[in-house]
Scaffold this active site. Structure first.
Site, PDB file in Angstrom:
ATOM      1  N   ARG A 102       0.888  -1.144  -0.003  1.00 53.98           N
ATOM      2  CA  ARG A 102       0.055   0.007   0.124  1.00 53.98           C
ATOM      3  C   ARG A 102       0.991   1.269   0.023  1.00 53.98           C
ATOM      4  O   ARG A 102       1.580   1.497   1.143  1.00 53.98           O
ATOM      5  CB  ARG A 102      -0.905  -0.014   1.358  1.00 53.98           C
ATOM      6  CG  ARG A 102      -1.862   1.162   1.224  1.00 53.98           C
ATOM      7  CD  ARG A 102      -2.748   0.965   2.608  1.00 53.98           C
ATOM      8  NE  ARG A 102      -3.213   2.374   2.850  1.00 53.98           N
ATOM      9  CZ  ARG A 102      -4.544   2.516   2.473  1.00 53.98           C
ATOM     10  NH1 ARG A 102      -5.347   1.660   1.835  1.00 53.98           N
ATOM     11  NH2 ARG A 102      -5.257   3.565   2.807  1.00 53.98           N
ATOM     12  N   HIS A 129      -6.943   1.384  -6.849  1.00 55.08           N
ATOM     13  CA  HIS A 129      -7.284   0.715  -5.576  1.00 55.08           C
ATOM     14  C   HIS A 129      -8.213  -0.652  -5.905  1.00 55.08           C
ATOM     15  O   HIS A 129      -9.328  -0.675  -5.548  1.00 55.08           O
ATOM     16  CB  HIS A 129      -8.164   1.656  -4.625  1.00 55.08           C
ATOM     17  CG  HIS A 129      -8.159   1.291  -3.247  1.00 55.08           C
ATOM     18  ND1 HIS A 129      -7.703   0.185  -2.769  1.00 55.08           N
ATOM     19  CD2 HIS A 129      -8.746   1.981  -2.081  1.00 55.08           C
ATOM     20  CE1 HIS A 129      -8.023  -0.008  -1.372  1.00 55.08           C
ATOM     21  NE2 HIS A 129      -8.458   1.279  -1.168  1.00 55.08           N
ATOM     22  N   GLN A 132     -10.258  -2.589  -2.901  1.00 52.52           N
ATOM     23  CA  GLN A 132     -11.574  -1.949  -2.686  1.00 52.52           C
ATOM     24  C   GLN A 132     -12.707  -2.220  -3.543  1.00 52.52           C
ATOM     25  O   GLN A 132     -13.774  -2.595  -3.025  1.00 52.52           O
ATOM     26  CB  GLN A 132     -11.065  -0.389  -2.298  1.00 52.52           C
ATOM     27  CG  GLN A 132     -12.531   0.260  -2.005  1.00 52.52           C
ATOM     28  CD  GLN A 132     -13.018  -0.030  -0.597  1.00 52.52           C
ATOM     29  OE1 GLN A 132     -12.642  -0.022   0.570  1.00 52.52           O
ATOM     30  NE2 GLN A 132     -14.207  -0.648  -0.514  1.00 52.52           N
ATOM     31  N   ASP A 219     -16.215   9.268  -2.437  1.00 52.09           N
ATOM     32  CA  ASP A 219     -14.848   9.348  -1.761  1.00 52.09           C
ATOM     33  C   ASP A 219     -14.543  10.696  -1.193  1.00 52.09           C
ATOM     34  O   ASP A 219     -15.161  11.761  -1.614  1.00 52.09           O
ATOM     35  CB  ASP A 219     -13.841   8.637  -2.602  1.00 52.09           C
ATOM     36  CG  ASP A 219     -12.376   8.245  -1.783  1.00 52.09           C
ATOM     37  OD1 ASP A 219     -12.730   8.216  -0.537  1.00 52.09           O
ATOM     38  OD2 ASP A 219     -11.576   8.113  -2.520  1.00 52.09           O
ATOM     39  N   CYS A 260     -15.897   4.251   0.584  1.00 53.45           N
ATOM     40  CA  CYS A 260     -14.778   3.265   0.854  1.00 53.45           C
ATOM     41  C   CYS A 260     -14.231   3.550   2.151  1.00 53.45           C
ATOM     42  O   CYS A 260     -13.609   2.794   2.957  1.00 53.45           O
ATOM     43  CB  CYS A 260     -13.766   3.313  -0.307  1.00 53.45           C
ATOM     44  SG  CYS A 260     -12.901   5.093  -0.373  1.00 53.45           S
ATOM     45  N   ARG A 288     -14.224  -6.395   2.303  1.00 55.56           N
ATOM     46  CA  ARG A 288     -12.606  -6.068   1.996  1.00 55.56           C
ATOM     47  C   ARG A 288     -12.080  -7.426   2.311  1.00 55.56           C
ATOM     48  O   ARG A 288     -11.099  -8.081   1.671  1.00 55.56           O
ATOM     49  CB  ARG A 288     -12.217  -5.163   2.590  1.00 55.56           C
ATOM     50  CG  ARG A 288     -12.592  -3.471   2.179  1.00 55.56           C
ATOM     51  CD  ARG A 288     -11.833  -3.618   0.881  1.00 55.56           C
ATOM     52  NE  ARG A 288     -10.213  -3.469   0.855  1.00 55.56           N
ATOM     53  CZ  ARG A 288      -9.499  -2.436   1.118  1.00 55.56           C
ATOM     54  NH1 ARG A 288      -9.999  -1.197   1.646  1.00 55.56           N
ATOM     55  NH2 ARG A 288      -7.999  -2.657   1.448  1.00 55.56           N
TER      56      ARG A 288
END
Length: 302
Positions: A102, A129, A132, A219, A260, A288
């Site tokens: 990450r 991502h 996700q 987001d 998210c 997730r």
């Protein structure tokens, strides 16, 4: 499938195989069954960006699968002292069965995959991502029964979430609409590929994008590492790029909402809409775990 760097690298069949496996693994968990598919396997988790959901879900997932996850803070590694990524990749490949990273630069993930000899999983970059969005697609299919033909609308900055939602939604057979300001558009190449499908719309008109949507997604306006731009972005986004009652009124009556997390209530989403759809949002957060377990089993299982 050797790595998971971006959803654009997957075929439609590979995408649906992952979603089917995620559903199966979730059912096992609900029954209290934990098949040790990854017994004696070790996942190294490199974090340049801190995390809640990514770290906990990958660690828990590896434990449930019978394996081990090692948390590797980049600042505590030789990587943080200037060791080249290609050298780190070649060393860790001799110790580990897979790496999840990450970080900020997508090129770092690509370099790990190029020089390493084990599977690499993109836990997040500034570009995409994918983990996700696998969870998002799993959640949508759980609630709607299908993905094909649904309209997914993203409202906000054209960031890594927007890029992956476009990649994943189009690949899954959905219609995707994005409402993003001109200053913060999704990646140009991703946009071009999506437009070629005939199922993608990019606009600055939020209500146009939300019209008849089955799923609304948003987001934060400024992601991790962009905090210094928060005030500047607020001037552009505030009062416009938000999921609120007006958006819900033009979407389908049974439209679901995803985020998210973490959410900044009354910025990209109102408190009212968030709480009305909290069950969907926290199903998404839970998934997730299950979606990433599907990735781990697919890439690491002998």
């Amino acid at each position: 499938m050797k790595h998971l760097l971006t959803l654009a690298d997957l075929t439609k069949e590979e995408l649906y195989d992952l979603l089917d496996l995620a559903d199966s693994l979730k059912k096992e968990v609900k029954k209290g069954v934990f098949t040790p598919y990854l017994r004696n396997k070790t996942l190294g988790m490199i974090f340049t960006k801190s995390s809640t959901r990514t770290r906990v879900s990958f660690e828990t997932g590896m434990a449930q699968l019978g394996g081990t996850a090692l948390y590797l803070n980049a600042n505590d590694m030789q990587l943080g002292r200037g060791e080249p990524i290609k050298d780190t990749a070649r060393v860790l490949s001799r110790y580990l069965d897979g790496i999840m990273i990450r970080t900020y630069k997508h090129s770092d993930v690509e370099e790990l995959a190029e020089y390493g000899s084990i599977p690499i999983i993109n836990g997040l970059t500034d570009y995409v991502h994918p983990c996700q969005v696998l969870a998002d697609l799993q959640t949508i299919r759980e609630h709607k029964g299908t993905l094909t033909g649904l309209k997914m609308c993203f409202i906000g900055a054209g960031n890594n979430m927007a890029n992956s939602l476009i990649n994943g939604g189009i690949l899954a057979g959905m219609e995707v609409a994005c409402a993003c300001p001109l200053e913060y558009l999704p990646d140009e190449e991703i946009t071009k590929r999506a437009q070629a499908s005939g199922r993608f719309t990019l606009t600055q008109n939020v209500l146009e994008a939300a019209k008849d949507a089955d799923v609304l997604v948003t987001d934060v306006w400024a992601s991790m590492g962009e905090e210094q731009e928060a005030a500047q972005r607020r001037k552009i986004f505030e009062g416009i790029y938000q999921i609120n009652d007006a958006c819900m009124a033009v979407a389908k009556a049974d439209a679901m909402v995803l985020h998210c997390l973490p959410a900044h209530r009354e910025e990209e989403i109102t408190e009212k809409v968030f709480e009305a759809h909290a069950d969907e949002i926290f199903d998404e957060a839970e998934n997730r775990l299950h979606a990433q377990k599907a990735v781990l089993v697919t890439l690491l299982k002998d």
